[in-house]
Structure formats: structure tokens, C-alpha cells
Design an enzyme around this catalytic site. Structure first.
Site, PDB file in Angstrom:
ATOM      1  N   LYS A  13       0.547  -6.566  -9.604  1.00 59.96           N
ATOM      2  CA  LYS A  13       0.621  -8.028  -9.445  1.00 59.96           C
ATOM      3  C   LYS A  13      -0.598  -8.571  -8.703  1.00 59.96           C
ATOM      4  O   LYS A  13      -1.199  -9.550  -9.126  1.00 59.96           O
ATOM      5  CB  LYS A  13       1.886  -8.430  -8.664  1.00 59.96           C
ATOM      6  CG  LYS A  13       3.193  -8.125  -9.352  1.00 59.96           C
ATOM      7  CD  LYS A  13       4.364  -8.750  -8.592  1.00 59.96           C
ATOM      8  CE  LYS A  13       4.540  -8.205  -7.186  1.00 59.96           C
ATOM      9  NZ  LYS A  13       5.006  -6.795  -7.136  1.00 59.96           N
ATOM     10  N   ARG A  88      11.632 -13.232  -4.535  1.00 62.94           N
ATOM     11  CA  ARG A  88      12.075 -11.851  -4.640  1.00 62.94           C
ATOM     12  C   ARG A  88      13.593 -11.736  -4.597  1.00 62.94           C
ATOM     13  O   ARG A  88      14.126 -10.623  -4.652  1.00 62.94           O
ATOM     14  CB  ARG A  88      11.517 -11.044  -3.464  1.00 62.94           C
ATOM     15  CG  ARG A  88      10.280 -10.231  -3.775  1.00 62.94           C
ATOM     16  CD  ARG A  88       9.856  -9.574  -2.470  1.00 62.94           C
ATOM     17  NE  ARG A  88       9.095  -8.379  -2.637  1.00 62.94           N
ATOM     18  CZ  ARG A  88       7.766  -8.335  -2.610  1.00 62.94           C
ATOM     19  NH1 ARG A  88       7.058  -9.430  -2.508  1.00 62.94           N
ATOM     20  NH2 ARG A  88       7.157  -7.188  -2.696  1.00 62.94           N
ATOM     21  N   ARG A 122      -2.781   4.259  -3.427  1.00 66.38           N
ATOM     22  CA  ARG A 122      -3.453   2.965  -3.267  1.00 66.38           C
ATOM     23  C   ARG A 122      -4.293   2.907  -1.994  1.00 66.38           C
ATOM     24  O   ARG A 122      -3.851   3.288  -0.917  1.00 66.38           O
ATOM     25  CB  ARG A 122      -2.391   1.852  -3.226  1.00 66.38           C
ATOM     26  CG  ARG A 122      -2.959   0.485  -2.909  1.00 66.38           C
ATOM     27  CD  ARG A 122      -2.069  -0.611  -3.383  1.00 66.38           C
ATOM     28  NE  ARG A 122      -0.892  -0.791  -2.548  1.00 66.38           N
ATOM     29  CZ  ARG A 122       0.012  -1.736  -2.768  1.00 66.38           C
ATOM     30  NH1 ARG A 122      -0.112  -2.566  -3.786  1.00 66.38           N
ATOM     31  NH2 ARG A 122       1.068  -1.845  -1.984  1.00 66.38           N
ATOM     32  N   ARG A 153      -2.207   1.151   3.175  1.00 65.76           N
ATOM     33  CA  ARG A 153      -1.239   0.238   3.774  1.00 65.76           C
ATOM     34  C   ARG A 153      -0.144   1.040   4.470  1.00 65.76           C
ATOM     35  O   ARG A 153       0.310   2.051   3.965  1.00 65.76           O
ATOM     36  CB  ARG A 153      -0.628  -0.644   2.683  1.00 65.76           C
ATOM     37  CG  ARG A 153      -0.939  -2.099   2.884  1.00 65.76           C
ATOM     38  CD  ARG A 153      -0.555  -2.906   1.690  1.00 65.76           C
ATOM     39  NE  ARG A 153       0.878  -2.928   1.460  1.00 65.76           N
ATOM     40  CZ  ARG A 153       1.454  -3.662   0.499  1.00 65.76           C
ATOM     41  NH1 ARG A 153       0.706  -4.400  -0.292  1.00 65.76           N
ATOM     42  NH2 ARG A 153       2.752  -3.645   0.342  1.00 65.76           N
ATOM     43  N   ARG A 164      11.399   0.257  -0.812  1.00 63.75           N
ATOM     44  CA  ARG A 164      10.911  -0.936  -1.506  1.00 63.75           C
ATOM     45  C   ARG A 164      11.363  -0.952  -2.958  1.00 63.75           C
ATOM     46  O   ARG A 164      11.723  -2.005  -3.487  1.00 63.75           O
ATOM     47  CB  ARG A 164       9.377  -1.001  -1.402  1.00 63.75           C
ATOM     48  CG  ARG A 164       8.915  -1.401   0.001  1.00 63.75           C
ATOM     49  CD  ARG A 164       7.498  -0.976   0.289  1.00 63.75           C
ATOM     50  NE  ARG A 164       6.537  -1.551  -0.638  1.00 63.75           N
ATOM     51  CZ  ARG A 164       5.339  -1.000  -0.901  1.00 63.75           C
ATOM     52  NH1 ARG A 164       4.991   0.127  -0.327  1.00 63.75           N
ATOM     53  NH2 ARG A 164       4.526  -1.599  -1.729  1.00 63.75           N
TER      54      ARG A 164
END
Ligand code: ADP
Ligand code: ZN
Length: 214
Positions: A13, A88, A122, A153, A164
Site C-alpha cells: 500500500k 481499518r 522490509r 521497523r 497484525r
């Protein structure tokens, strides 16, 4: 154009929103980025949100909705916006339709088994904020675009990622029904949903999004 990007964590996204918002000349609004910057600056919202982000859980609706309402009231959003990471929950979606009705919702779909690798690999550049997968870096600590240092992160750890993904399936996936007009709370007779396959090269996903929006 008033747009929403929907999809699980790791769907791409953020990457796609950066390209699409530049292309359409609308502001890219990422609630995740807003929370991370609020935490860094130790604002009241940041202090409240930190424990949820660290745990991989959703920040309470009231906190997020107030933050987004304030952001969307700013001058740069009056002709359109691209929301990334909001709504969300169905409650957030209903609140948004009260604030400013989005015209299209792009759902970027990627199977769960691909997301874990994308998220654990990531890396983010501290200088230019670019996002990269570690497998694409010749030096695992250096940004290939600007030479800045890259970091991982906090919430990109396997256990937090599981939380998540669970939150996504339990709380966010029902938005697919909401925006396609199949939820009891949907705006009657309205299908705003565009589904895009996110499990391919970023440039192909980008093209698919633009053609879905035509
Ligand atoms: P990702 O999509 O990769 O999970 P984000 O950067 O969009 O990451 O969001 C990171 C975290 O910020 C979420 O796990 C959650 O704690 C919080 N957050 C962001 N947007 C929302 C939202 N709309 N509602 C509740 N929590 C949110
Ligand atoms: Zn960089």
C-alpha cells in the site's frame, strides 16, 4: 479524486500510494506514518498510540478517527486525497463516510504466505523513507537510492507480524463487504470496491491500479 487503499500489512500500500498520489496530484495520507511521527515527537496522540503499534494491535477507533478528521479538514485535502491505512475497521469506514465520502476503494490482495517474507525483509531508508526488500539490497544497511542508512521497523518482527495479520483478517477484511455494498451498514446500492492483484512486480501493480481507476 478521493481514494482509499485497502489490503493486509505488506501488500505494498505505502509503495503504491506514493506513486499513485504523485500521479493523481493528491496528498498521500498514511495513518501509520502519522502515528510513527507522533510517537517520535512524543505528542499526546503518540504517547497513547505507542503501545498499540508496539504490540501490532489497532489503535482505538476514537483516536484514529479524530486524527483523520483533523487531517482531512486541511486545505490540501479539499480536492482529493489518498488514504493509506485508514479505515481499518467498519466503525472507521462509517465515520469516514460521515466526514468525506471516498469515491473508490482499491483493495490490493496478496496471499498471507507471501506477507511474512515481505514484512520480515522490509527495510526503510532513514533519509528518503524509501522502502526496500533486503533481498534487493547489495549492502543490507545502505539505501540504493540515496545512500542513507536503512532500518527495520519495530513492528516487523515475526510475532508482531502475526498479530497484525490477525487484526487485518478479524477487523479490516470486513471492509471488503462494506465497500462492495454487501454489509448491513453499507451505503445502499453502492459498490466502490476495485480489486487488484498485488502479488506481482510493483510496476505491474501500479498499472493495474491506474486502469482499475479509469
Ligand atoms: P502496516 O499496514 O504495514 O501494518 P501501518 O504503517 O499502516 O502498517 O500501520 C502501523 C500500525 O499503526 C498498525 O499496526 C496500528 O497499530 C496503527 N494504525 C495505523 N492505522 C490505523 C488505523 N486506521 N486504525 C487503527 N490503528 C492504526
Ligand atoms: Zn534513501
Amino acid at each position: 479524486m478521493k481514494l482509499i487503499f485497502l489490503g493486509p500489512p505488506g501488500a505494498g500500500k505505502g509503495t503504491q500510494a506514493a506513486g499513485v498520489s504523485a500521479h493523481l496530484r493528491v496528498p498521500h495520507i498514511s495513518t501509520g506514518d502519522m502515528f510513527r511521527s507522533a510517537i517520535k515527537n512524543a505528542t499526546p496522540v503518540g504517547l497513547e498510540a505507542k503501545r498499540y503499534l508496539d504490540a501490532g494491535e489497532l489503535v482505538p477507533d476514537s483516536v484514529v478517527i479524530d486524527m483523520v478528521r483533523e487531517r482531512l479538514s486541511m486545505a490540501d485535502c479539499q480536492n482529493g486525497y489518498l488514504l493509506d491505512g485508514f479505515p481499518r475497521t467498519v466503525e472507521q469506514a462509517v465515520a469516514l463516510d460521515d466526514i468525506s465520502v471516498p469515491e473508490a476503494v482499491v483493495d490490493i490482495q496478496v496471499p498471507d504466505e507471501r506477507l511474512m517474507d515481505r514484512l520480515t525483509g522490509r527495510r526503510i531508508c532513514e533519509k528518503c523513507s524509501g522502502t526496500f526488500h533486503i533481498s534487493k539490497l547489495s549492502d543490507p544497511t545502505i539505501c540504493p537510492v540515496c545512500g542513507g542508512r536503512v532500518y527495520q521497523r519495530n513492528d516487523d518482527q515475526p510475532e508482531t507480524i502475526m498479530t497484525r495479520l490477525h487484526a487485518y483478517h478479524a477487523q479490516t477484511e470486513p471492509l471488503i463487504g462494506y465497500y462492495s455494498g454487501q454489509d448491513k451498514l453499507s451505503r445502499p446500492g453502492e459498490n466502490r470496491l476495485k480489486v487488484v492483484d498485488g502479488d506481482r512486480r510493483p510496476e505491474d501493480v501500479f498499472r493495474a491500479i491506474l486502469s482499475a481507476l479509469e
